[in-house]
Design an enzyme around this catalytic site. Structure first.
Site, PDB file in Angstrom:
ATOM      1  N   GLY A 293     -17.096   9.812   3.137  1.00 49.77           N
ATOM      2  CA  GLY A 293     -16.508   8.587   2.595  1.00 49.77           C
ATOM      3  C   GLY A 293     -16.124   7.545   3.619  1.00 49.77           C
ATOM      4  N   THR A 294     -17.006   7.329   4.598  1.00 45.96           N
ATOM      5  CA  THR A 294     -16.713   6.266   5.560  1.00 45.96           C
ATOM      6  C   THR A 294     -17.970   5.443   5.810  1.00 45.96           C
ATOM      7  OG1 THR A 294     -15.825   5.733   7.764  1.00 45.96           O
ATOM      8  CG2 THR A 294     -17.100   7.773   7.562  1.00 45.96           C
TER       9      THR A 294
ATOM     10  N   ASN B 173     -21.534  10.709   1.380  1.00 43.14           N
ATOM     11  CA  ASN B 173     -21.088   9.331   1.151  1.00 43.14           C
ATOM     12  C   ASN B 173     -21.724   8.782  -0.116  1.00 43.14           C
ATOM     13  OD1 ASN B 173     -19.264   7.465   2.551  1.00 43.14           O
ATOM     14  ND2 ASN B 173     -21.032   6.075   2.538  1.00 43.14           N
ATOM     15  N   LEU B 174     -21.057   7.778  -0.702  1.00 38.85           N
ATOM     16  CA  LEU B 174     -21.598   7.217  -1.955  1.00 38.85           C
ATOM     17  C   LEU B 174     -22.902   6.485  -1.724  1.00 38.85           C
ATOM     18  CD1 LEU B 174     -20.787   6.973  -4.942  1.00 38.85           C
ATOM     19  CD2 LEU B 174     -19.811   4.717  -4.422  1.00 38.85           C
TER      20      LEU B 174
ATOM     21  N   ARG C  56       0.829  -1.218   0.000  1.00 38.71           N
ATOM     22  CA  ARG C  56       0.000   0.000   0.000  1.00 38.71           C
ATOM     23  C   ARG C  56       0.859   1.262   0.000  1.00 38.71           C
ATOM     24  NH1 ARG C  56      -3.924  -0.868   4.793  1.00 38.71           N
ATOM     25  NH2 ARG C  56      -4.826   1.096   4.081  1.00 38.71           N
TER      26      ARG C  56
ATOM     27  N   ASN D  78      -7.741   7.542   7.072  1.00 39.02           N
ATOM     28  CA  ASN D  78      -6.905   7.017   5.989  1.00 39.02           C
ATOM     29  C   ASN D  78      -5.429   7.120   6.352  1.00 39.02           C
ATOM     30  OD1 ASN D  78      -9.328   6.764   4.643  1.00 39.02           O
ATOM     31  ND2 ASN D  78      -9.085   8.668   3.467  1.00 39.02           N
TER      32      ASN D  78
ATOM     33  N   CYS E  51      16.536   3.963  19.249  1.00 34.87           N
ATOM     34  CA  CYS E  51      17.000   3.091  20.358  1.00 34.87           C
ATOM     35  C   CYS E  51      17.779   1.885  19.867  1.00 34.87           C
ATOM     36  CB  CYS E  51      15.801   2.646  21.198  1.00 34.87           C
ATOM     37  SG  CYS E  51      14.789   1.363  20.416  1.00 34.87           S
TER      38      CYS E  51
ATOM     39  N   HIS F 138      -5.524   6.861  12.472  1.00 38.15           N
ATOM     40  CA  HIS F 138      -5.172   5.436  12.363  1.00 38.15           C
ATOM     41  C   HIS F 138      -3.744   5.231  11.876  1.00 38.15           C
ATOM     42  CE1 HIS F 138      -9.687   4.167  11.974  1.00 38.15           C
ATOM     43  NE2 HIS F 138      -9.351   4.448  13.198  1.00 38.15           N
TER      44      HIS F 138
ATOM     45  N   CYS G 268       8.608   2.393  16.323  1.00 41.16           N
ATOM     46  CA  CYS G 268       9.389   1.420  17.102  1.00 41.16           C
ATOM     47  C   CYS G 268       8.498   0.810  18.177  1.00 41.16           C
ATOM     48  CB  CYS G 268      10.597   2.098  17.777  1.00 41.16           C
ATOM     49  SG  CYS G 268      11.565   0.917  18.770  1.00 41.16           S
TER      50      CYS G 268
HETATM   51  C1  BV8 Z   1      -9.975   0.838  19.801  1.00 48.61           C
HETATM   52  C2  BV8 Z   1      -5.592   0.766  10.039  1.00 48.61           C
HETATM   53  C3  BV8 Z   1      -9.786   0.758  22.142  1.00 48.61           C
HETATM   54  C4  BV8 Z   1      -5.056   1.508   8.890  1.00 48.61           C
HETATM   55  C5  BV8 Z   1      -7.824   0.375  10.811  1.00 48.61           C
HETATM   56  C6  BV8 Z   1     -16.730   0.501  20.251  1.00 48.61           C
HETATM   57  C7  BV8 Z   1     -15.894   1.482  20.786  1.00 48.61           C
HETATM   58  C8  BV8 Z   1     -14.508   1.387  20.633  1.00 48.61           C
HETATM   59  C9  BV8 Z   1     -13.943   0.301  19.949  1.00 48.61           C
HETATM   60  C10 BV8 Z   1     -14.768  -0.662  19.419  1.00 48.61           C
HETATM   61  C11 BV8 Z   1     -16.154  -0.567  19.568  1.00 48.61           C
HETATM   62  N1  BV8 Z   1     -16.696  -1.641  18.956  1.00 48.61           N
HETATM   63  C12 BV8 Z   1     -15.709  -2.404  18.421  1.00 48.61           C
HETATM   64  C13 BV8 Z   1     -14.530  -1.850  18.690  1.00 48.61           C
HETATM   65  C14 BV8 Z   1     -13.231  -2.390  18.309  1.00 48.61           C
HETATM   66  C15 BV8 Z   1     -12.759  -1.940  16.927  1.00 48.61           C
HETATM   67  C16 BV8 Z   1     -13.856  -1.844  15.914  1.00 48.61           C
HETATM   68  O1  BV8 Z   1     -14.378  -0.774  15.670  1.00 48.61           O
HETATM   69  N2  BV8 Z   1     -14.166  -2.973  15.295  1.00 48.61           N
HETATM   70  C17 BV8 Z   1     -15.151  -2.977  14.239  1.00 48.61           C
HETATM   71  C18 BV8 Z   1     -14.732  -3.948  13.132  1.00 48.61           C
HETATM   72  C19 BV8 Z   1     -16.491  -3.358  14.863  1.00 48.61           C
HETATM   73  N3  BV8 Z   1     -12.066  -0.686  17.032  1.00 48.61           N
HETATM   74  C20 BV8 Z   1     -10.760  -0.696  17.359  1.00 48.61           C
HETATM   75  O2  BV8 Z   1     -10.148  -1.694  17.629  1.00 48.61           O
HETATM   76  C21 BV8 Z   1     -10.043   0.648  17.414  1.00 48.61           C
HETATM   77  N4  BV8 Z   1      -9.335   0.725  18.650  1.00 48.61           N
HETATM   78  O3  BV8 Z   1     -11.155   0.955  19.885  1.00 48.61           O
HETATM   79  O4  BV8 Z   1      -9.150   0.779  20.881  1.00 48.61           O
HETATM   80  C22 BV8 Z   1      -8.761   0.863  23.182  1.00 48.61           C
HETATM   81  C23 BV8 Z   1      -9.125   1.405  24.386  1.00 48.61           C
HETATM   82  C24 BV8 Z   1      -8.169   1.495  25.366  1.00 48.61           C
HETATM   83  C25 BV8 Z   1      -6.881   1.043  25.128  1.00 48.61           C
HETATM   84  C26 BV8 Z   1      -6.543   0.493  23.913  1.00 48.61           C
HETATM   85  C27 BV8 Z   1      -7.482   0.396  22.933  1.00 48.61           C
HETATM   86  C28 BV8 Z   1      -8.983   0.772  16.322  1.00 48.61           C
HETATM   87  C29 BV8 Z   1      -9.627   0.902  14.997  1.00 48.61           C
HETATM   88  C30 BV8 Z   1      -8.549   1.181  13.936  1.00 48.61           C
HETATM   89  C31 BV8 Z   1      -8.256  -0.055  13.180  1.00 48.61           C
HETATM   90  N5  BV8 Z   1      -7.396   0.248  12.025  1.00 48.61           N
HETATM   91  N6  BV8 Z   1      -6.982   0.486   9.809  1.00 48.61           N
HETATM   92  C32 BV8 Z   1      -5.235   0.789   7.603  1.00 48.61           C
HETATM   93  O5  BV8 Z   1      -4.825  -0.379   7.499  1.00 48.61           O
HETATM   94  O6  BV8 Z   1      -5.803   1.424   6.693  1.00 48.61           O
HETATM   95  S1  BV8 Z   1      -9.467   0.375  10.471  1.00 48.61           S
HETATM   96  C33 BV8 Z   1      -9.815   0.522   8.818  1.00 48.61           C
HETATM   97  O7  BV8 Z   1     -11.235   0.787   8.737  1.00 48.61           O
HETATM   98  C34 BV8 Z   1      -9.169   1.706   8.129  1.00 48.61           C
HETATM   99  O8  BV8 Z   1      -8.451   2.557   8.984  1.00 48.61           O
HETATM  100  C35 BV8 Z   1     -10.361   2.476   7.597  1.00 48.61           C
HETATM  101  O9  BV8 Z   1     -10.092   3.801   7.516  1.00 48.61           O
HETATM  102  C36 BV8 Z   1     -11.364   2.157   8.637  1.00 48.61           C
HETATM  103  C37 BV8 Z   1     -12.783   2.533   8.331  1.00 48.61           C
HETATM  104  O10 BV8 Z   1     -13.093   2.118   7.055  1.00 48.61           O
HETATM  105  P1  BV8 Z   1     -13.614   3.248   6.023  1.00 48.61           P
HETATM  106  O11 BV8 Z   1     -12.565   4.283   5.909  1.00 48.61           O
HETATM  107  O12 BV8 Z   1     -14.972   3.669   6.412  1.00 48.61           O
HETATM  108  O13 BV8 Z   1     -13.621   2.430   4.676  1.00 48.61           O
HETATM  109  P2  BV8 Z   1     -14.753   1.430   4.153  1.00 48.61           P
HETATM  110  O14 BV8 Z   1     -14.189   0.713   2.977  1.00 48.61           O
HETATM  111  O15 BV8 Z   1     -15.301   0.658   5.311  1.00 48.61           O
HETATM  112  O16 BV8 Z   1     -15.931   2.409   3.656  1.00 48.61           O
HETATM  113  C38 BV8 Z   1     -15.712   3.281   2.574  1.00 48.61           C
HETATM  114  C39 BV8 Z   1     -16.969   4.122   2.434  1.00 48.61           C
HETATM  115  O17 BV8 Z   1     -16.751   5.059   1.370  1.00 48.61           O
HETATM  116  C40 BV8 Z   1     -18.189   3.315   2.059  1.00 48.61           C
HETATM  117  O18 BV8 Z   1     -19.279   3.719   2.869  1.00 48.61           O
HETATM  118  C41 BV8 Z   1     -18.446   3.680   0.591  1.00 48.61           C
HETATM  119  O19 BV8 Z   1     -19.820   3.732   0.298  1.00 48.61           O
HETATM  120  C42 BV8 Z   1     -17.866   5.049   0.509  1.00 48.61           C
HETATM  121  N7  BV8 Z   1     -17.367   5.418  -0.815  1.00 48.61           N
HETATM  122  C43 BV8 Z   1     -16.798   4.616  -1.750  1.00 48.61           C
HETATM  123  N8  BV8 Z   1     -16.473   5.354  -2.833  1.00 48.61           N
HETATM  124  C44 BV8 Z   1     -16.827   6.640  -2.565  1.00 48.61           C
HETATM  125  C45 BV8 Z   1     -17.389   6.685  -1.274  1.00 48.61           C
HETATM  126  N9  BV8 Z   1     -17.845   7.827  -0.720  1.00 48.61           N
HETATM  127  C46 BV8 Z   1     -17.748   8.952  -1.452  1.00 48.61           C
HETATM  128  N10 BV8 Z   1     -17.209   8.996  -2.693  1.00 48.61           N
HETATM  129  C47 BV8 Z   1     -16.748   7.854  -3.277  1.00 48.61           C
HETATM  130  N11 BV8 Z   1     -16.232   7.915  -4.524  1.00 48.61           N
END
Ligand code: BV8
Length: 228
Positions: free
Chosen positions: A175-176, A201-202, A59, A92, A139, A109, A117
């Site tokens: 876009g999320t 959003n789309l 990526r 992103n 380090c 993110h 590190c």
């Molecule tokens: C955490 C890394 C706690 C980078 C990613 C409730 C509260 C808190 C946490 C949770 C909770 N429930 C569950 C959780 C845990 C978890 C979570 O959310 N799980 C989900 C699956 C249920 N969350 C976590 O673990 C987070 N951490 O909560 O920590 C904590 C507390 C104390 C101490 C320690 C920890 C961490 C979340 C981050 C994970 N990392 N990625 C990378 O690799 O890219 S997440 C990943 O999903 C990406 O970052 C991405 O950005 C993110 C969201 O996805 P989207 O960006 O929305 O992309 P997606 O494809 O899904 O959607 C695209 C959209 O665009 C669509 O709707 C589409 O229609 C639209 N679209 C398409 N084309 C267009 C468009 N719109 C407009 N124009 C277009 N042309």
């Protein structure tokens, strides 16, 4: 946007889709057959560091083949002209917002072009492949990993995000899918603090019912229309 002074703008993969950056949960949302939820975890990094590093190497390399699109440039122009507070909070990890010129920007993110590190948490700008076990320049530990927030890890600068939401007059989500927290919950925080909320959003997202208004269409159309 007459009585709006302070803006918080959340972006997701959809804003980069028209630049040719694959989204996560739409068609083709897999990478080598893996879902991001499976690769983007501390356990996956421990179990198969080469796979996780390869995922991010691919990526990172792809950044050279994509350009910011109309939506990124529109937000950058808004940032330059906006007299009030403005913060783009992006989920992103690409660098398209900064390449378009956005300055008031936060990567909650992490970023592809950075290495972290795992021992001393020093961050190093990084281009090119990042082999598992690369040495930290600070380090010396052989513990550099992608500077990415994995599932189960705390997103970056959450205090700064909460403070911005607390004073926002308008929260815009672009876009999320609203599938990942805590980002997906920002609309509720903004509403709690009295901000107006708009989704661009789309298609309808998991959080569409939480916004004052949802406009459906491509970001390259909706974002300039909203700003002008
Ligand atoms: C955490 C890394 C706690 C980078 C990613 C409730 C509260 C808190 C946490 C949770 C909770 N429930 C569950 C959780 C845990 C978890 C979570 O959310 N799980 C989900 C699956 C249920 N969350 C976590 O673990 C987070 N951490 O909560 O920590 C904590 C507390 C104390 C101490 C320690 C920890 C961490 C979340 C981050 C994970 N990392 N990625 C990378 O690799 O890219 S997440 C990943 O999903 C990406 O970052 C991405 O950005 C993110 C969201 O996805 P989207 O960006 O929305 O992309 P997606 O494809 O899904 O959607 C695209 C959209 O665009 C669509 O709707 C589409 O229609 C639209 N679209 C398409 N084309 C267009 C468009 N719109 C407009 N124009 C277009 N042309």
């Amino acid at each position: 946007m007459t009585d709006i002074r302070n803006l918080v703008i959340l972006t997701g993969a959809g804003i980069s889709a028209e630049s040719g950056v694959a989204t996560f949960r739409g068609p083709g949302g897999l990478w080598e057959g893996h879902r991001v939820e499976r690769i983007c975890t501390p356990q996956a990094l421990a179990d198969d560091p080469a796979l996780v590093h390869r995922f991010y190497d691919a990526r990172r390399a792809a950044l050279a083949t994509v350009e910011p699109n109309i939506a990124h440039h529109a937000l950058a122009r808004l940032d330059a002209a906006w007299p009030g507070d403005l913060l783009v909070v992006t989920q992103n990890v690409d660098n398209l917002h900064e390449r378009a010129g956005s300055g008031r920007l936060l990567h909650m993110h992490g970023e592809l072009r950075s290495a972290l590190c795992a021992i001393c948490e020093h961050r190093t700008p990084h281009d090119g492949d990042l082999p598992p076990g690369a040495a930290c320049p600070a380090c010396g530990a052989h513990a550099l990993r992608p500077d990415i927030v994995f599932f189960g890890e705390m997103p970056y600068q959450m205090d700064r995000i909460e403070a911005a939401l607390a004073t926002a007059d308008l929260f815009v989500s672009i876009g999320t899918s609203g599938a990942v927290y805590p980002a997906a919950g920002f609309v509720q925080r903004a509403t709690h603090y009295g901000a107006a909320t708009l989704e661009l959003n789309l298609e309808h997202s998991a959080g569409s019912g939480l916004f004052d208004e949802t406009r459906l269409g491509p970001a390259s159309t909706l974002v300039p229309e909203w700003i002008n």
